[in-house]
Design an enzyme around this catalytic site. Structure first.
Site, PDB file in Angstrom:
ATOM      1  N   ASP A  96      72.280  56.309  49.282  1.00  0.00           N
ATOM      2  CA  ASP A  96      70.938  55.764  49.438  1.00  0.00           C
ATOM      3  C   ASP A  96      70.489  55.241  48.082  1.00  0.00           C
ATOM      4  O   ASP A  96      70.488  55.983  47.089  1.00  0.00           O
ATOM      5  CB  ASP A  96      69.978  56.861  49.920  1.00  0.00           C
ATOM      6  CG  ASP A  96      68.864  56.313  50.807  1.00  0.00           C
ATOM      7  OD1 ASP A  96      68.344  55.228  50.480  1.00  0.00           O
ATOM      8  OD2 ASP A  96      68.525  56.970  51.799  1.00  0.00           O
ATOM      9  N   ASP A 198      66.708  51.445  50.222  1.00  0.00           N
ATOM     10  CA  ASP A 198      65.345  51.814  50.573  1.00  0.00           C
ATOM     11  C   ASP A 198      64.384  50.666  50.258  1.00  0.00           C
ATOM     12  O   ASP A 198      64.420  50.095  49.163  1.00  0.00           O
ATOM     13  CB  ASP A 198      64.954  53.064  49.775  1.00  0.00           C
ATOM     14  CG  ASP A 198      63.640  53.662  50.219  1.00  0.00           C
ATOM     15  OD1 ASP A 198      63.553  54.099  51.373  1.00  0.00           O
ATOM     16  OD2 ASP A 198      62.704  53.695  49.395  1.00  0.00           O
ATOM     17  N   GLU A 253      66.676  48.463  54.195  1.00  0.00           N
ATOM     18  CA  GLU A 253      65.475  48.844  54.932  1.00  0.00           C
ATOM     19  C   GLU A 253      64.449  47.737  54.750  1.00  0.00           C
ATOM     20  O   GLU A 253      64.093  47.384  53.630  1.00  0.00           O
ATOM     21  CB  GLU A 253      64.925  50.169  54.428  1.00  0.00           C
ATOM     22  CG  GLU A 253      63.725  50.651  55.231  1.00  0.00           C
ATOM     23  CD  GLU A 253      63.068  51.882  54.638  1.00  0.00           C
ATOM     24  OE1 GLU A 253      62.520  52.690  55.409  1.00  0.00           O
ATOM     25  OE2 GLU A 253      63.082  52.032  53.395  1.00  0.00           O
ATOM     26  N   HIS A 329      65.401  59.914  58.930  1.00  0.00           N
ATOM     27  CA  HIS A 329      64.585  60.884  58.190  1.00  0.00           C
ATOM     28  C   HIS A 329      63.102  60.524  58.200  1.00  0.00           C
ATOM     29  O   HIS A 329      62.265  61.367  57.846  1.00  0.00           O
ATOM     30  CB  HIS A 329      65.074  60.964  56.747  1.00  0.00           C
ATOM     31  CG  HIS A 329      64.890  59.673  55.990  1.00  0.00           C
ATOM     32  ND1 HIS A 329      65.615  58.542  56.272  1.00  0.00           N
ATOM     33  CD2 HIS A 329      64.040  59.333  55.002  1.00  0.00           C
ATOM     34  CE1 HIS A 329      65.227  57.563  55.476  1.00  0.00           C
ATOM     35  NE2 HIS A 329      64.267  58.013  54.697  1.00  0.00           N
ATOM     36  N   ASP A 330      62.766  59.296  58.585  1.00  0.00           N
ATOM     37  CA  ASP A 330      61.366  58.856  58.661  1.00  0.00           C
ATOM     38  C   ASP A 330      60.857  58.786  60.095  1.00  0.00           C
ATOM     39  O   ASP A 330      59.717  58.377  60.316  1.00  0.00           O
ATOM     40  CB  ASP A 330      61.216  57.466  58.030  1.00  0.00           C
ATOM     41  CG  ASP A 330      61.245  57.501  56.508  1.00  0.00           C
ATOM     42  OD1 ASP A 330      60.955  58.562  55.936  1.00  0.00           O
ATOM     43  OD2 ASP A 330      61.579  56.465  55.910  1.00  0.00           O
TER      44      ASP A 330
END
Length: 558
Positions: A96, A198, A253, A329-330
């Protein structure tokens, strides 16, 4: 064909996956202990949420040192061992990358805020106050309040799209870009296979820093936070510097991207990214235009979900590749958020999985999704997430635009913490996650919902996922077949056709707790996969009704 086009990728949130040393926090050695489990599931790659040195203000998405593993998770040597052990099993490792911002404890930022004339002074986005001392503009943070924080020593504000402890990097500065590329090369030298990036579409800022329309006189979180004027230039440069030369997978993302934006980001001819994560389909249970944003929830709009996913299938056909997900995870747990986790947990989990894995693209599985984990139904005091806490303060206490009770109802549906409870391995104390005190409260249903129980169950979510993954690996129709949405306006049924040469598959799911009738198209054929046990693979059937959360893929006759 690129390896990732018929792959399935599994996301690990290391803090909550498996603790090997009893400190209550998941770690790299814990992940290594579970590699055989992941190999058994059949996944091709692991995406690790951030494991870098961090104060953990935003659970690792606030990075102090990009090249050092946080001691909570282990050491750089532990990571090297995990990468080697994964590769031995044919599993790739995706890191990530948080390149929009760092921690305010990063040496880069500590130097930057000391003065206006050192090497790191322009690594971040600094602006003078307005004449009355106010922030430079009315931009708002995603975590509530202004996106600007004042530093007396510099007599300037710095920009932070997220927490004030997460200052945004200045990508206009070529030294910043090269520092990021050097970090990526460092991890490539350590055999990392790719990147999940991200909020990568936030890296370019509109340098005019204009106020945005503000009828409510609040800090405004606007579309200015994505798709800035130099975004494509920066990402193309990253491709030329690192991604292309080293053949590293890239998944960006992209919070505000439409399917039209996506083509500009992932069309191979443009040499930017391989895939992006859209947020568009995750808004189908959000009241449009409500001042409370994602906390203004409504029941899932199945028609909107179908039309959004179909739009992305059609837009990227021959012009890029879809990243397919419902959980991460979100995002909250799908059986609780969109399904029925009380009476149809298995059916809900597998119905949504069938819909997703039948599409063209690369499916992503989030830890626990493969056993049908659910939201924990916590009280407000149990939640940890900074986004939830800051939004509660903003919306409930300050703006008073939502009641505490309604905020809690929304949190139980959509809070990020719903996905962050420790992985449920078995029914032993702390679900087999740790021998110590877990960093975060476990879901109370772990004695019933856990890996060991699911693998032994007559209705096993895990075994269903194994079969979906096997289809992805062996059936070209899922990778290259055409897509056609059927029944676009049906409020409960998600049905589409995949076609490759003379082969036709019908993917169908009832996304409701009531029986639904199928009409107007052929539904006779051979079962490829089905989530109700009375339908067996290879069985010839005619499906006229779908039971609650029933799903199947049927091979239609030539």
């Amino acid at each position: 064909m690129a390896w990732w086009k018929n792959a399935v990728i599994y996301q690990i949130y290391p803090k909550s996956f498996m603790d090997s040393n009893g400190d209550g926090i998941g770690d790299l050695k814990g992940i290594e202990q579970k590699l055989d489990y992941l190999k058994q599931l059949g996944v091709d790659a692991l995406w690790l949420s951030p494991i870098y040195l961090s104060p953990q203000v935003d659970n690792g998405y606030d990075i102090t040192n990009y090249r050092q593993v946080d001691p909570h998770f282990g050491t750089n040597a532990d990571l090297a061992q995990l990468i080697a052990a994964s590769h031995q099993r044919g599993i790739k490792i995706i890191m990530d990358m948080v390149a929009n911002h760092t921690s305010d404890q990063s040496p880069w930022f500590l130097e930057s805020k000391r003065s206006r004339d050192n090497y790191f002074s322009d690594f971040y986005i600094w602006r003078d106050p307005k004449p009355n001392g106010d922030p430079p503009n009315n931009w708002g943070s995603n975590f509530g309040g202004s996106a600007w924080e004042y530093v007396p020593k510099r007599k300037q504000y710095y920009l932070h799209y997220y927490a004030k402890e997460q200052p945004d990097l200045n990508w206009e500065n070529p030294l910043v870009r090269q520092a990021i590329y050097d970090m990526m090369r460092y991890w490539k030298a350590h055999h990392v296979d790719g990147w999940r990036m991200d909020v990568i579409t936030s890296i370019s800022k509109d340098q005019r820093f204009l106020d945005y329309p503000n009828p409510h006189h609040l800090s405004v979180v606007m579309g200015n936070q994505n798709n800035g004027p130099r975004m494509h230039e920066f990402i193309h440069e990253m491709h030329n510097e690192v991604l292309g030369p080293f053949s590293m997978l890239s998944i960006g993302e992209s919070p505000a991207a439409t399917s039209t934006d996506a083509r500009l980001l992932v069309d191979p001819s443009r040499e930017e990214l391989d895939m992006i994560f859209t947020f568009e389909h995750m808004h189908v249970d959000r009241q449009p235009g409500n001042i409370n944003g994602r906390w203004a929830i409504q029941p899932i709009n199945v028609v909107q979900l179908k039309q959004t996913l179909a739009k992305w299938q059609d837009a990227l056909r021959d012009h890029g590749w879809n990243a397919l997900y419902f959980e991460n995870h979100d995002r909250a747990r799908t059986p609780s958020r969109w399904g029925n986790d009380l009476h149809y947990r298995y059916e809900s989990a597998t119905a949504f999985a069938t819909v997703l894995h039948g599409l063209q693209g690369t499916p992503f599985i989030y830890q626990g999704e493969e056993i049908g984990m659910t939201n924990p139904h916590f009280s407000l005091a149990d939640y940890e997430d900074i986004e939830l806490k800051t939004n509660y303060e903003k919306l409930v206490n300050q703006q008073k635009t939502i009641s505490s009770d309604n905020f809690l109802k929304a949190a139980r549906k959509i809070s990020r913490d719903n996905a962050r409870t420790p992985m449920q391995w078995n029914d032993s104390p702390n679900a087999g996650f740790t021998s110590g005190q877990p960093w975060f409260k476990l879901n109370p249903n772990y004695p019933q919902v856990n890996v060991a129980a699911d693998q032994q169950a007559a209705k096993s979510v895990f075994r269903y996922y194994q079969r979906l993954i096997h289809l992805r690996h062996t059936q070209d129709i899922l990778t290259t077949g055409q897509f056609e949405l059927l029944l676009p306006d049906d409020p409960h049924l998600f049905v589409y056709r995949r076609v490759l040469d003379h082969m036709q598959w019908l993917v169908m799911a009832n996304l409701s707790a009531e029986q639904q009738t199928l009409t107007d198209f052929p539904t006779s054929g051979e079962i490829v996969i089905a989530n109700y046990p009375d339908l067996q693979v290879g069985q010839n059937v005619q499906v006229n009704v779908l039971r609650p959360y029933e799903a199947a893929i049927i091979a239609l006759p030539d």
